[in-house]
Design an enzyme around this catalytic site. Structure first.
Site, short mmCIF file in Angstrom:
data_model
loop_
_atom_site.label_atom_id
_atom_site.label_comp_id
_atom_site.label_asym_id
_atom_site.label_seq_id
_atom_site.Cartn_x
_atom_site.Cartn_y
_atom_site.Cartn_z
N TYR A 48 0.82 -1.26 0.27
CA TYR A 48 0.03 0.07 0.00
C TYR A 48 0.88 1.21 0.00
O TYR A 48 1.86 1.37 0.76
CB TYR A 48 -0.84 0.09 1.16
CG TYR A 48 -2.23 -1.14 1.13
CD1 TYR A 48 -2.54 -1.55 0.19
CD2 TYR A 48 -2.90 -1.22 2.23
CE1 TYR A 48 -3.32 -2.52 -0.10
CE2 TYR A 48 -3.95 -2.20 2.31
CZ TYR A 48 -4.17 -2.66 0.95
OH TYR A 48 -5.26 -3.78 1.07
N PRO A 203 -16.56 -3.23 0.04
CA PRO A 203 -17.96 -3.99 0.32
C PRO A 203 -19.12 -2.89 -0.41
O PRO A 203 -20.30 -3.06 -0.11
CB PRO A 203 -17.88 -3.89 1.61
CG PRO A 203 -16.73 -2.84 2.20
CD PRO A 203 -15.89 -3.08 1.19
N LEU A 204 -18.88 -1.62 -0.53
CA LEU A 204 -19.35 -0.82 -1.21
C LEU A 204 -19.84 -0.96 -2.61
O LEU A 204 -20.63 -0.66 -3.32
CB LEU A 204 -19.52 0.59 -0.79
CG LEU A 204 -19.18 1.12 0.57
CD1 LEU A 204 -19.01 2.59 0.81
CD2 LEU A 204 -20.61 0.66 1.30
N GLY A 205 -18.79 -2.03 -3.39
CA GLY A 205 -18.99 -2.36 -4.95
C GLY A 205 -18.69 -1.03 -5.35
O GLY A 205 -17.88 -0.04 -5.08
#
Length: 289
Positions: A48, A203-205
């Site tokens: 990262y 997870p919010l896509g």
């Protein structure tokens, strides 16, 4: 996975050079805010920020005097990423014993901690040798440098290869209302059968990232549901993931203080059954099978 890990996980990928380029005080503010909301688990990877974000986080963390027992650090290894910090000629994967151990020791130094709570292999490699990986994992566990071993983006068959020689505690996969495959292709079923904790990155896509028929349909539905439930649309998308009985732990990537504080509204919140299926329906654009 330990019950001490928080239900939601704070994702740090965008805290540094790949995103917001936070200074020490800004990182400390995010750490403090997440902890205030009982989100105690922080997700990292060696790559990262082009191999810089772990050290940025560690420099901030070291000045905070928080009891190490009160937080959990996840990190990943295995990707060799082409950037200024590394002179690799091409992006590739390395799961030699030497590299896994070196990578963990480097993460320990960068995060300024004596142990990693969860080590994940970042992505599967066609060339990985499971016995070699097991040797590295065993040595790291025996020396106390890692506590739990898991995977990221591994399929059930790839997980079986690793499980032949090493116990696997978790697998961090892509799952959201716009990326449904894990609940349809057996991945989540496999993890439930084998007591492997699922984590979900992104997870919010793609709901906020692109305007295509799928996301347009979902946004229209979410607008109605925000009125019905009195919560923001991002919380509805997280609630959709959390309702799955596999007890998925979403890796939350937000860096905005107000949105972090808003996450407390998920406590005790649950989507009604028909609304959960409505989100699935709008995602695929037709009636469910």
């Amino acid at each position: 996975m330990s019950k001490e890990h928080s239900k939601l996980i704070a994702g740090t990928m965008n805290w540094g050079a790949w995103g917001r380029k936070f200074n020490i005080s800004a990182i400390q503010e995010r750490i403090e805010t997440f902890l205030t909301e009982d989100i105690t688990t922080f997700d990292h990877a060696d790559i990262y920020g082009g191999y810089t974000t772990e050290a940025d986080f560690g420099n901030a963390w070291a000045k905070m005097h928080i009891d190490r027992k009160d937080v959990q650090f996840i990190t990943k290894c295995g990707i060799k990423y082409v950037c200024e910090e590394r002179d690799y000629s091409i992006k590739h994967y390395d799961y030699t014993k030497e590299h896994i151990i070196w990578s963990v020791e480097n993460s320990l130094k960068n995060l300024q901690t004596e142990y990693i709570d969860v080590l994940l292999l970042h992505r599967p490699s066609p060339l990985m040798e499971t016995e070699v990986i097991a040797e590295a994992v065993s040595e790291l566990k025996n020396s106390g440098k890692i506590r739990v071993f898991g995977l990221s983006n591994f399929t059930p068959s790839q997980t079986d290869l690793i499980k032949k020689y090493s116990s696997v505690a978790c697998n961090q996969i892509q799952f959201s209302a716009t990326h449904l495959e894990p609940m349809l292709n057996g991945e989540l079923d496999y993890m439930a059968l084998h007591n492997i904790q699922p984590m979900a990155w992104n997870p919010l896509g793609s709901v906020y990232k692109e305007a295509i028929p799928q996301t347009i349909r979902l946004r229209e539905l979410l607008q109605k549901l925000t009125v019905k439930y009195g919560v923001s649309d991002d919380l509805l998308l997280l609630a959709w993931v959390l309702k799955h009985p596999a007890a998925i732990q979403p890796v939350v990537g937000t860096t905005q203080i107000d949105r972090i504080k808003n996450l407390k509204k998920l406590q005790g919140f649950e989507l009604e059954l028909e609304d959960w299926f409505a989100i699935w329906t709008e995602s695929i654009g037709t009636k469910i099978p």
